[in-house]
Design an enzyme around this catalytic site. Structure first.
Site, PDB file in Angstrom:
ATOM      1  N   ASN A  43      38.944  53.340  41.216  1.00 32.57           N
ATOM      2  CA  ASN A  43      38.338  52.771  42.428  1.00 32.57           C
ATOM      3  C   ASN A  43      39.260  53.060  43.609  1.00 32.57           C
ATOM      4  OD1 ASN A  43      37.192  51.214  44.425  1.00 32.57           O
ATOM      5  ND2 ASN A  43      37.868  49.246  43.558  1.00 32.57           N
ATOM      6  N   TRP A  44      38.844  53.988  44.430  1.00 32.65           N
ATOM      7  CA  TRP A  44      39.709  54.395  45.552  1.00 32.65           C
ATOM      8  C   TRP A  44      39.649  53.431  46.727  1.00 32.65           C
ATOM      9  CZ3 TRP A  44      38.688  60.427  46.040  1.00 32.65           C
ATOM     10  CH2 TRP A  44      39.279  61.075  44.956  1.00 32.65           C
ATOM     11  N   LYS A  45      38.755  52.482  46.692  1.00 34.36           N
ATOM     12  CA  LYS A  45      38.612  51.543  47.818  1.00 34.36           C
ATOM     13  C   LYS A  45      38.462  52.338  49.123  1.00 34.36           C
ATOM     14  CE  LYS A  45      41.391  48.429  45.099  1.00 34.36           C
ATOM     15  NZ  LYS A  45      41.969  47.118  45.021  1.00 34.36           N
ATOM     16  N   GLU A  86      38.316  41.410  36.206  1.00 38.24           N
ATOM     17  CA  GLU A  86      39.397  41.677  37.147  1.00 38.24           C
ATOM     18  C   GLU A  86      39.885  40.366  37.749  1.00 38.24           C
ATOM     19  OE1 GLU A  86      39.215  45.906  38.700  1.00 38.24           O
ATOM     20  OE2 GLU A  86      37.801  44.790  39.919  1.00 38.24           O
ATOM     21  N   GLY A  95      45.879  44.616  43.004  1.00 39.36           N
ATOM     22  CA  GLY A  95      46.704  45.130  44.099  1.00 39.36           C
ATOM     23  C   GLY A  95      47.981  44.341  44.309  1.00 39.36           C
ATOM     24  N   SER A 150      46.124  45.918  38.659  1.00 39.82           N
ATOM     25  CA  SER A 150      47.453  46.528  38.600  1.00 39.82           C
ATOM     26  C   SER A 150      47.712  47.318  37.314  1.00 39.82           C
ATOM     27  CB  SER A 150      48.540  45.461  38.824  1.00 39.82           C
ATOM     28  OG  SER A 150      48.392  44.877  40.095  1.00 39.82           O
ATOM     29  N   GLY A 209      42.745  50.596  40.622  1.00 36.86           N
ATOM     30  CA  GLY A 209      42.720  50.774  42.068  1.00 36.86           C
ATOM     31  C   GLY A 209      43.877  51.662  42.499  1.00 36.86           C
ATOM     32  N   GLY A 210      44.989  51.021  42.898  1.00 38.58           N
ATOM     33  CA  GLY A 210      46.130  51.738  43.489  1.00 38.58           C
ATOM     34  C   GLY A 210      46.562  52.977  42.717  1.00 38.58           C
ATOM     35  N   HIS A 252      32.773  43.445  43.207  1.00 43.98           N
ATOM     36  CA  HIS A 252      34.224  43.627  43.238  1.00 43.98           C
ATOM     37  C   HIS A 252      34.837  42.479  44.030  1.00 43.98           C
ATOM     38  CE1 HIS A 252      38.199  45.165  44.198  1.00 43.98           C
ATOM     39  NE2 HIS A 252      38.063  45.922  43.133  1.00 43.98           N
ATOM     40  N   GLU A 270      37.011  42.260  46.210  1.00 46.65           N
ATOM     41  CA  GLU A 270      37.145  42.435  47.672  1.00 46.65           C
ATOM     42  C   GLU A 270      35.799  42.257  48.364  1.00 46.65           C
ATOM     43  OE1 GLU A 270      39.268  46.123  47.249  1.00 46.65           O
ATOM     44  OE2 GLU A 270      40.833  44.925  46.292  1.00 46.65           O
TER      45      GLU A 270
HETATM   46  C1  PEP Z   1      40.521  47.375  41.640  1.00 41.89           C
HETATM   47  O1  PEP Z   1      40.386  47.671  42.800  1.00 41.89           O
HETATM   48  O2  PEP Z   1      39.497  47.262  40.951  1.00 41.89           O
HETATM   49  C2  PEP Z   1      41.865  47.147  41.100  1.00 41.89           C
HETATM   50  C3  PEP Z   1      41.968  46.699  39.875  1.00 41.89           C
HETATM   51  O3  PEP Z   1      42.946  47.428  41.911  1.00 41.89           O
HETATM   52  P1  PEP Z   1      44.497  47.591  41.475  1.00 41.89           P
HETATM   53  O4  PEP Z   1      44.540  48.486  40.272  1.00 41.89           O
HETATM   54  O5  PEP Z   1      45.173  48.211  42.671  1.00 41.89           O
HETATM   55  O6  PEP Z   1      45.008  46.225  41.159  1.00 41.89           O
END
Ligand code: PEP
Length: 253
Positions: free
Chosen positions: A11-13, A170, A176, A216, A237-238, A98, A100
């Site tokens: 997930n590049w956000k 999640e 993040g 994470s 994500g990251g 999600h 966010e």
């Molecule tokens: C996500 O955006 O779904 C996520 C899990 O982010 P991160 O891996 O950065 O915590």
């Protein structure tokens, strides 16, 4: 892991526009040769979906999704995309709920339910995200929150549609932040989710639904997570922004 094919989602956000997306694909495909024993799906920002699709034209194993949709099919909804538009651009999946979207943009359970319904109606695969906030975990409300979000998200779907979806657990406090839920804690919530799905579906169908973990995830912790019986994949994500890290993650298990 209970599934034959683990699921790896990136997930590049709001990162990697078309130029960076093309560069990423070039670097990723050199490090991640196609494998048929896993699913790898990317969720670029919607402005980069077709660029990704074209850059990865020779790698149909790399699947595509969008990060969010509005539930109407088309019309005067400035700034939004719909599930049919995402499908037209080459998406196979769409995230819904999600954290966010829920906590920054205010998506309610009802909004998420409508989005999931529209994604399934367009014959895309909904990736329904659920997870508690830290204060909810501290209050001992994990089960209540996850059950409520899951029930709401599945609310309008038929059993046939539920079988064709992905659930992402999640925990909000792990997204993040660099904090990961312990593999055992995550596994426990995945088992709870599997149990709730079992109230709607038969056992064989439930086992086929990927329940993936996000929060994470990095090359250093992915193996431990996937070693758990109920964790069928990861949503990243990251660490999915870096082709080297994400290629390593996608080779796990
Ligand atoms: C996500 O955006 O779904 C996520 C899990 O982010 P991160 O891996 O950065 O915590």
């Amino acid at each position: 892991m209970s599934l034959e094919k683990p699921f790896f989602g990136g997930n590049w956000k709001m990162n990697h526009g078309p130029t960076a997306a093309r560069r990423f694909v070039g670097e990723f495909v050199e490090r991640y040769p196609a494998r048929d024993d896993r699913t790898v799906a990317f969720f670029p920002p919607s402005i980069s979906v077709t660029e990704f699709r074209d850059a990865a034209a020779e790698r149909p194993d790399l699947e595509l999704g969008v990060q969010d949709v509005y539930w109407e099919e088309a019309g005067a909804f400035t700034g939004s995309i719909s599930a049919p538009l995402a499908k037209d651009a080459g998406a196979r999946y769409a995230l819904a709920g999600h954290s966010e979207r829920r906590h920054v943009f205010g998506d309610s359970d009802e909004d998420v339910a409508r989005k999931v319904e529209s994604i399934a109606a367009a014959e895309l695969i909904p990736v329904l995200c659920v997870g508690e906030r830290l204060e909810e975990r501290d209050r001992g409300d994990v089960e209540a929150v996850v059950s409520r979000q899951l029930e709401a998200g599945l609310g309008r779907l038929s059993s046939e549609q539920i079988v064709n979806m992905v659930i992402a657990y999640e925990p909000v406090w792990a997204i993040g932040t660099g904090r990961t839920a312990s593999a055992e804690d995550a596994n426990e919530v995945h088992a709870l989710i599997r149990g709730l799905l079992g109230e709607r579906l038969d056992r064989v169908s439930v086992r086929g639904i990927p329940i993936i973990y996000g929060g994470s995830v990095k090359p250093a912790n992915v193996d431990e997570l996937l070693a758990e019986a109920e964790i069928d994949g990861v949503l990243v994500g990251g660490a999915s922004l870096d082709p080297v890290d994400f290629a390593r993650i996608c080779q796990a298990a």
